[in-house]
Design an enzyme around this catalytic site. Structure first.
Site, PDB file in Angstrom:
ATOM      1  CB  CYS A   2      12.254 -24.842  16.688  1.00  0.00           C
ATOM      2  SG  CYS A   2      13.500 -25.879  17.476  1.00  0.00           S
ATOM      3  NE  ARG A  45      14.584 -30.582  20.166  1.00  0.00           N
ATOM      4  CZ  ARG A  45      15.211 -31.558  20.785  1.00  0.00           C
ATOM      5  NH1 ARG A  45      14.587 -32.694  21.026  1.00  0.00           N
ATOM      6  NH2 ARG A  45      16.468 -31.408  21.178  1.00  0.00           N
ATOM      7  CG  ASP A  93      20.646 -24.296  22.717  1.00  0.00           C
ATOM      8  OD1 ASP A  93      20.446 -25.427  22.230  1.00  0.00           O
ATOM      9  OD2 ASP A  93      20.167 -23.266  22.234  1.00  0.00           O
TER      10      ASP A  93
END
Length: 507
Positions: A2, A45, A93
């Site tokens: 990102c 993102r 994650d």
């Protein structure tokens, strides 16, 4: 993968939003921001893990701590086990980093294994920014009396802030209260060769097994994705090893493995990559190989885009960046993430100059390997990140896994030295015997810009370029570098190279 922007202090929200908009290419799937007293976090993102539930900024269950991350936390499942699955609300994650910080504070950074640049903010105005130990993921900052600004790329900053932009140092964290603190060494101090090699170039099978297992584990950890992973396959030893391990892993999980190669028609890279892809397809039946034929016109037209994308003007980087950019542009139509072979040459002494004076002395070679690994964030990692993220494509580097780095740099340097009958990276070649064609295992090192055919094309393209006078005392070493610098300056006027690009840009 990102892009992030953060601000702490007396900032202007519109400035922050402009900064985030300038790096929207890093995260084309989603955007978010949070504004709390004295703190602002912004996120672009690229959705790879938990596509539906991984929106950022993330917030903990008590809505007291916020997080934005650029990168991947490869041991997030292990952190979930340690901290308790009940804390987690998503499959992302990045959430592992959030809870590690909530539970342990800044000490929680030591739990993270991966590539990351991140920023935390709290409801009461608390703030912390951090960058992974090798600097795989980029982070820059501007420090003024009234405000501190952070961003993933140089281009994010307004013109008036650019003279103050600096590289945020890898392995460090910063908070307004604690200042700049090192939380991890780029190369841990305990990592030193255990002993001198009694027989250089002769090693026990256990060492070969350890190298193979470390690389295999690193590749497999980087196969995590909810949207598919591919491999940049240059046809050189390093990317071929990554492709071989990834192909076997993907086959075990019933998945295809897209591979991507670029080069001028008839180039050695294209031919070698095709050899690897065909071999692996015969073994596993899951290779989807793609070739991008780069004409001279393609390379010349891509040149200014490449310089602007990588935010660098070093000739060796630019030569590699041109085919890298074309490769990323094509691959981004097929996958969101790719594995690369970056880092293997610095760890296993793959470059020719490592085998010349003064590095024929083992201690000098070891020191140079440690130095160049520590400088990767200024050079190949910057080129790799920017060229791929220009198209919202995440690049992952298995050879720069912490365990691989520590193992490789603990090997006696004598085992990495070239001598009659001992080729460069012999240990690495031996570790993957039987996994690749012999022609690839014995193929000598060739720079990406050379093997792809980009070097000669670009050298001709800038041969008639006028000499350029550099600003701020930057010493340009050739007409080629001057031409690249002119493009760089047009895009990033005001940036001081010595503060952001490292010493290689000026020596």
């Amino acid at each position: 993968m990102c892009g992030i922007v953060a601000a702490v202090g007396d900032f202007d929200v519109n400035t922050c939003r402009r900064m985030l908009d300038r790096i929207s290419h890093r995260g084309p799937d989603d955007s978010g921001e949070v504004h709390r007293p004295g703190v602002w976090l912004g996120h672009q993102r690229l959705s790879i893990m938990d596509v539906a539930g991984g929106h950022q900024p993330m917030v903990d269950a008590e809505s007291t701590t916020y997080l934005v991350v650029n990168g991947e936390i490869y041991n997030h499942r292990h952190i979930r086990e340690e901290l308790g699955h009940e804390l987690f609300e998503t499959g992302s994650d990045s959430e592992a980093a959030l809870h590690a910080f909530v539970v342990d504070g800044p000490a929680g950074l030591a739990r993270l294994r991966g590539m990351f640049a991140l920023a935390f903010a709290s409801e009461d105005g608390g703030f912390l920014a951090a960058r992974d130990p090798l600097g795989v993921k980029p982070l820059y900052w501007v420090r003024r009396d009234e405000v501190t600004l952070f961003a993933s790329e140089l281009r994010a900053f307004d013109a008036e802030d650019r003279p103050l932009v600096e590289t945020f140092p890898p392995g460090h964290c910063w908070s307004p209260v604690g200042g700049l603190v090192r939380f991890a060494d780029t190369v841990p101090a305990h990592v030193r060769p255990a002993r001198r090699a009694e027989e250089p170039g002769v090693w026990e099978r256990s060492l070969v097994k350890s190298v193979r297992e470390a690389v295999v584990t690193a590749v497999e950890n980087r196969m995590m994705s909810d949207v598919g992973v591919g491999v940049f396959l240059s046809g050189g030893l390093d990317s071929a090893i990554v492709a071989a391990v990834a192909a076997e892993y993907a086959a075990r999980h019933g998945q295809p493995l897209p591979t991507f190669a670029v080069g001028a028609p008839g180039s050695s890279d294209l031919a070698a990559a095709r050899t690897v892809a065909e071999y692996l397809h015969r073994l596993h039946g899951n290779i989807e190989h793609h070739e991008i034929a780069m004409t001279a016109r393609d390379a010349v037209e891509a040149l200014p885009r490449a310089v602007r994308a990588i935010e660098h003007f070093d000739p060796s980087l630019v030569r590699s960046a041109v085919p890298n950019l074309l490769l990323a542009e094509y691959a981004s139509r097929w996958v969101h993430a790719v594995l690369t072979g970056e880092g293997a040459d610095e760890l296993f002494a793959g470059y020719a100059y490592y085998h010349e004076q003064p590095f024929t002395d083992p201690d000098a070679l070891q020191a140079e390997l440690v130095r160049t690994v520590g400088e990767l964030h200024h050079l190949n990692l910057q080129r790799c990140d920017r060229a791929s993220m220009a198209f919202g494509l995440e690049a992952r580097e298995p050879f720069l896994d912490r365990e691989v780095v520590e193992l490789a740099l603990s090997i006696p340097p004598e085992h990495k030295m070239v001598r009659p009958g001992v080729a460069e990276k012999k240990l690495l070649r031996e570790a993957f015997e039987g996994c690749l064609p012999e022609a690839i295992l014995s193929r000598g090192k060739e720079q990406f810009g050379d093997g792809s055919g980009a070097k000669d094309v670009l050298a001709e393209a800038v041969r008639s370029s006028p000499e350029v006078a550099a600003a701020d005392g930057v010493e340009l070493r050739s007409r080629e570098e001057a031409a690249f610098y002119a493009i760089w300056w047009e895009e990033l006027a005001g940036i001081r190279p010595e503060r952001t690009l490292g010493r290689f840009a000026t020596t």
